[in-house]
Design an enzyme around this catalytic site. Sequence first.
Site, PDB file in Angstrom:
ATOM      1  N   HIS A  29       0.822  -1.202   0.000  1.00  0.00           N
ATOM      2  CA  HIS A  29       0.000   0.000   0.000  1.00  0.00           C
ATOM      3  C   HIS A  29       0.861   1.259   0.000  1.00  0.00           C
ATOM      4  O   HIS A  29       0.577   2.224  -0.725  1.00  0.00           O
ATOM      5  CB  HIS A  29      -0.920  -0.023   1.226  1.00  0.00           C
TER       6      HIS A  29
ATOM      7  N   GLU B 115       2.209   1.762  -3.422  1.00  0.00           N
ATOM      8  CA  GLU B 115       1.169   2.330  -4.291  1.00  0.00           C
ATOM      9  C   GLU B 115       1.093   3.843  -4.130  1.00  0.00           C
ATOM     10  O   GLU B 115       0.944   4.585  -5.108  1.00  0.00           O
ATOM     11  CB  GLU B 115      -0.177   1.687  -3.962  1.00  0.00           C
ATOM     12  N   HIS B 116       1.204   4.324  -2.894  1.00  0.00           N
ATOM     13  CA  HIS B 116       1.225   5.772  -2.663  1.00  0.00           C
ATOM     14  C   HIS B 116       2.464   6.420  -3.277  1.00  0.00           C
ATOM     15  O   HIS B 116       2.383   7.477  -3.897  1.00  0.00           O
ATOM     16  CB  HIS B 116       1.218   6.052  -1.152  1.00  0.00           C
TER      17      HIS B 116
ATOM     18  N   GLU C  43      -3.918   8.051   7.318  1.00  0.00           N
ATOM     19  CA  GLU C  43      -4.961   7.152   6.818  1.00  0.00           C
ATOM     20  C   GLU C  43      -5.266   6.069   7.848  1.00  0.00           C
ATOM     21  O   GLU C  43      -6.434   5.722   8.085  1.00  0.00           O
ATOM     22  CB  GLU C  43      -4.500   6.528   5.503  1.00  0.00           C
TER      23      GLU C  43
END
Length: 443
Positions: free
Chosen positions: A80, A83-84, A160
Site C-alpha cells: 500500500h 502504491e502511494h 490514513e
Amino acid sequence: MTKRNIRGGRGLRPVPSSRSGVQAEPGAKTGAVEAMDHSELGNGIQVLSEFMPGVRSAAVAVWVRQGGAHEGPSELGASHLLEHMVFKGTVKRSAREIALSIEGLGGSLDAYTSREHTSFQARVLDEHLPEALDVLADLTLSPTLDDSDLDMEREVVLEEIAQVEDTPDDVVFELHSGALWEGHPYGRSILGTTESVAGMSGDVLRDLHRTRYSGRNLVVAAAGNVVHEDLVERVADLFGSLAPGERVEPAVTPASALRGEGRVARDTSQAHVVFGTKIPGRASPDRYPLLLLSAALGGGMSSRLFQRVREELGLCYSVFSFQSFYRAAGLFGVYVGTRPATEQQAVDTIRQELAEVASRGLGAEEVEQTRRQLIGQVMLSLESTGARLHRLSAVALHDEPFLGLDGLLARLEGITSDDVARVAAQYADPVAHYVLRLGPNGP
C-alpha cells in the site's frame, strides 16, 4: 487531486451484498455483441480488452499481483505504501504533472491496494487512451521512490491509519478479520500498522518494486471504445522491455478460522457488530449459491435482515450481508450498527435469522426472486466501462474460466433450492461464525 484508495479498495469493509457486483465474466454473446480479446506478451504481461459499442470513453488499468496477503510480518503495509509512493514522481513526471496528465484531459486517475493485488486505473475519452496508457506505464515502471518523498508520504499513510481507527464501522472489520483468520495473511491490515509503516525503509519499497512489478505479475486491461490490436501494440511498446520476473504465488489456504465471540471496548455512540465465517475461494462451485444466499439475507431493502432488523423492529439504520472471495478462501457474514441499548436484541435477531436459513434454506419463490435480483445486477453492470474493466481483470488475476455473460447467467439459472440449502447449512449456521462487537460497555 489524484484519488487513491477509494473506500472499500483497502479491503477494510467488505462490500454489502447488494453492491457486491456479481460481475459478468467476459466473452458474452447476449444482446449487444461483446468483443472481448486476450493476448499475452513475450514477457508474460497479459493484455485484455472489451469493445463497447456506443461509448466515447475508455477505462484502462494495470494490475500487479502484489497485495497485503503477500507481505511478510516485517513488511506490513509495504504494498500500500508503494502504491502511494509511485504518485510522488517518476523519471518523466513530477507529482503535479502526474495529476494534471489525466485530469487535464477531463479524465480521472485512481489506485488501490487489496489483499491480493494492486491496481492503477484511468478513465478518459477514447481519443486520450494513448496518453492514459503512457501515464500508467510511467507510474508502474519508472517511479523514482526517493527517500526524500518517503518521509512525507509515510505521514499521509499514518494519517490514513488514524482515520480508520477513528471510523468504528471500518475498524470493526479490520479487527474481525485479524481475529477470524488466526494469523493467516488474509487477516493482516492492508494499510499496515503504525509501527510497521513508521519503520518502513525506502530499500524495502524499492526491492518490492524490483521483484514484484515484473512481466508475469502484470495485467493490462481496457474497456470501452478500444481496438485490441492497437492496445496490444501500445502495451508492447511501453511495457515490452520489462523483465518477466517470477510470478507471485497466491496465499496458502487458511488452516482454520476462529469461532465464538469477542468484544472491543470503544467510546462510541453505536455498537458495531460483525458476524463472519470462512467460506471457499473464488474457484469453488459454492460461490454462486453463496452469492444468492447472501443477497437474500442482506442484499437490499427486500432482504430478510433489512426487513426484520430495520423495518419490523427498528433496531438499526444499517444492516447488510457481505462476502469476499479470495483465491485461497473467502469470508461470508453480516454487519449491523445499532445503539448500545438495542445491541443484544439486534444480535439475537440476526442469530435467529441465520439459524432459520441454516435449518430451512430458502423457499423456491425466494430463490427465484433473488435470482432475478442478481441477474438484474449483472445486466445493469454492463452499462459501466469500469465494471467491465474489473471483470476483465478477474480472468487473468484469478485464472478464471472464460464463461461469458451467457455462461454466468446459466450458472445463476442453475442454482437450485437444494444448492442454497446445502451452503446455508454449512456457512449460515451462527455456531460457525466469529462475532465481534465494538462499542461501549465492553470489559
